[in-house]
Design a protein around this motif. Structure first.
Motif, PDB file in Angstrom:
ATOM      1  N   GLY A 141       0.849  -1.206   0.000  1.00 38.52           N
ATOM      2  CA  GLY A 141       0.000   0.000   0.000  1.00 38.52           C
ATOM      3  C   GLY A 141       0.870   1.236   0.000  1.00 38.52           C
ATOM      4  N   THR A 142       0.582   2.174   0.893  1.00 41.39           N
ATOM      5  CA  THR A 142       1.385   3.380   1.017  1.00 41.39           C
ATOM      6  C   THR A 142       2.389   3.195   2.142  1.00 41.39           C
ATOM      7  OG1 THR A 142      -0.411   4.782   0.222  1.00 41.39           O
ATOM      8  CG2 THR A 142       1.348   5.869   1.433  1.00 41.39           C
ATOM      9  N   ILE A 143       3.656   3.300   1.802  1.00 40.45           N
ATOM     10  CA  ILE A 143       4.731   3.210   2.790  1.00 40.45           C
ATOM     11  C   ILE A 143       5.204   4.635   3.052  1.00 40.45           C
ATOM     12  CG2 ILE A 143       7.052   2.359   3.286  1.00 40.45           C
ATOM     13  CD1 ILE A 143       6.557   0.184   1.143  1.00 40.45           C
ATOM     14  N   ARG A 144       5.305   4.983   4.313  1.00 40.28           N
ATOM     15  CA  ARG A 144       5.920   6.265   4.676  1.00 40.28           C
ATOM     16  C   ARG A 144       7.314   5.968   5.205  1.00 40.28           C
ATOM     17  NH1 ARG A 144       1.743   7.781   8.852  1.00 40.28           N
ATOM     18  NH2 ARG A 144       1.519   5.530   8.753  1.00 40.28           N
ATOM     19  N   GLY A 145       8.309   6.688   4.705  1.00 42.15           N
ATOM     20  CA  GLY A 145       9.682   6.394   5.075  1.00 42.15           C
ATOM     21  C   GLY A 145      10.501   7.620   5.391  1.00 42.15           C
ATOM     22  N   SER A 146      11.531   7.426   6.192  1.00 41.37           N
ATOM     23  CA  SER A 146      12.491   8.464   6.531  1.00 41.37           C
ATOM     24  C   SER A 146      13.814   7.775   6.863  1.00 41.37           C
ATOM     25  CB  SER A 146      11.997   9.285   7.725  1.00 41.37           C
ATOM     26  OG  SER A 146      12.800  10.434   7.890  1.00 41.37           O
ATOM     27  N   PHE A 147      14.871   8.563   7.034  1.00 39.76           N
ATOM     28  CA  PHE A 147      16.170   7.977   7.354  1.00 39.76           C
ATOM     29  C   PHE A 147      17.079   9.021   7.970  1.00 39.76           C
ATOM     30  CE2 PHE A 147      17.150  10.114   3.471  1.00 39.76           C
ATOM     31  CZ  PHE A 147      18.509  10.385   3.512  1.00 39.76           C
ATOM     32  N   PHE A 148      18.196   8.561   8.516  1.00 39.94           N
ATOM     33  CA  PHE A 148      19.281   9.452   8.904  1.00 39.94           C
ATOM     34  C   PHE A 148      20.602   8.743   8.643  1.00 39.94           C
ATOM     35  CE2 PHE A 148      18.475   7.290  12.993  1.00 39.94           C
ATOM     36  CZ  PHE A 148      19.763   6.955  13.413  1.00 39.94           C
ATOM     37  N   VAL A 149      21.655   9.519   8.434  1.00 41.00           N
ATOM     38  CA  VAL A 149      22.980   8.992   8.153  1.00 41.00           C
ATOM     39  C   VAL A 149      23.675   8.666   9.475  1.00 41.00           C
ATOM     40  CG1 VAL A 149      25.241   9.542   7.151  1.00 41.00           C
ATOM     41  CG2 VAL A 149      23.150  10.242   5.984  1.00 41.00           C
ATOM     42  N   ILE A 150      24.316   7.523   9.529  1.00 41.81           N
ATOM     43  CA  ILE A 150      25.068   7.099  10.706  1.00 41.81           C
ATOM     44  C   ILE A 150      26.450   7.747  10.656  1.00 41.81           C
ATOM     45  CG2 ILE A 150      26.173   5.137  11.852  1.00 41.81           C
ATOM     46  CD1 ILE A 150      23.881   3.385  10.751  1.00 41.81           C
ATOM     47  N   LYS A 151      26.840   8.368  11.761  1.00 41.20           N
ATOM     48  CA  LYS A 151      28.137   9.030  11.815  1.00 41.20           C
ATOM     49  C   LYS A 151      29.208   8.194  12.530  1.00 41.20           C
ATOM     50  CE  LYS A 151      26.354  13.774  11.649  1.00 41.20           C
ATOM     51  NZ  LYS A 151      25.104  13.521  11.079  1.00 41.20           N
ATOM     52  N   GLY A 152      28.789   7.338  13.463  1.00 41.00           N
ATOM     53  CA  GLY A 152      29.729   6.556  14.254  1.00 41.00           C
ATOM     54  C   GLY A 152      30.124   5.243  13.603  1.00 41.00           C
ATOM     55  N   GLU A 153      30.966   4.499  14.306  1.00 47.30           N
ATOM     56  CA  GLU A 153      31.436   3.191  13.852  1.00 47.30           C
ATOM     57  C   GLU A 153      30.756   2.107  14.682  1.00 47.30           C
ATOM     58  OE1 GLU A 153      33.963   2.469  11.500  1.00 47.30           O
ATOM     59  OE2 GLU A 153      33.922   4.581  10.949  1.00 47.30           O
TER      60      GLU A 153
END
Length: 154
Positions: A141-153
């Motif tokens: 159906g409708t997927i709502r998505g977001s993200f963030f970039v990982i800075k650590g190890e």
């Protein structure tokens, strides 16, 4: 023991306790189709009770990177490693799916993605911190998505 996710005959097996089980099953099948079509790899899920290491890994990254703690109960996890990239997925009872994309080589792509199943509300812990884009899916159906970039190890 894991279960291969069939994206042709979508099943709610393992997700029955979710109030949006059908949509979450579609979202899980959508992930399975992506990995099969792009990398010819089966997407295999494992019950949360048998994969606490994956849940802890994702929780650790969320807490260290963004001081986030997910309140929902994890139901299943999956991990796929291909082309030097490891994807770790956690599927939650409320319909949330989180994936960590982590390039194993230095200086590669590393990010955390959030996907919300059709019909679920944005979890309170994410509501004021992320904007969600919409994507249509035949399976989910409708997927709502977001993200963030990982800075650590990790």
């Amino acid at each position: 023991m894991g279960q291969r996710v069939d994206f042709v005959n979508v099943s709610t097996e393992g997700l029955e306790s979710s109030p949006v089980a059908d949509a979450l099953a579609g979202l899980r099948a959508n992930e399975s189709r992506y990995f099969k079509n792009k990398y010819d790899v089966d997407f295999v899920v494992t019950p949360a009770s048998e994969s606490t290491d994956r849940i802890d890994y994702v929780a650790h990254i969320l807490e260290n990177e963004r001081d986030l703690v997910i309140a929902a109960k994890p139901l299943e996890t999956a991990e796929v490693e291909v082309d030097g990239i490891r994807w770790t997925h956690v599927f939650y009872e409320d319909g949330l799916a989180i994936n960590v994309l982590y390039t194993l080589a230095d200086a590669g792509k590393r990010a955390v993605g959030f996907k919300l199943s059709d019909g679920m509300d944005v979890p309170a812990e994410l509501a004021d911190r992320f904007k969600f884009a919409r994507q249509k899916s035949k399976l989910a159906g409708t997927i709502r998505g977001s993200f963030f970039v990982i800075k650590g190890e990790y």
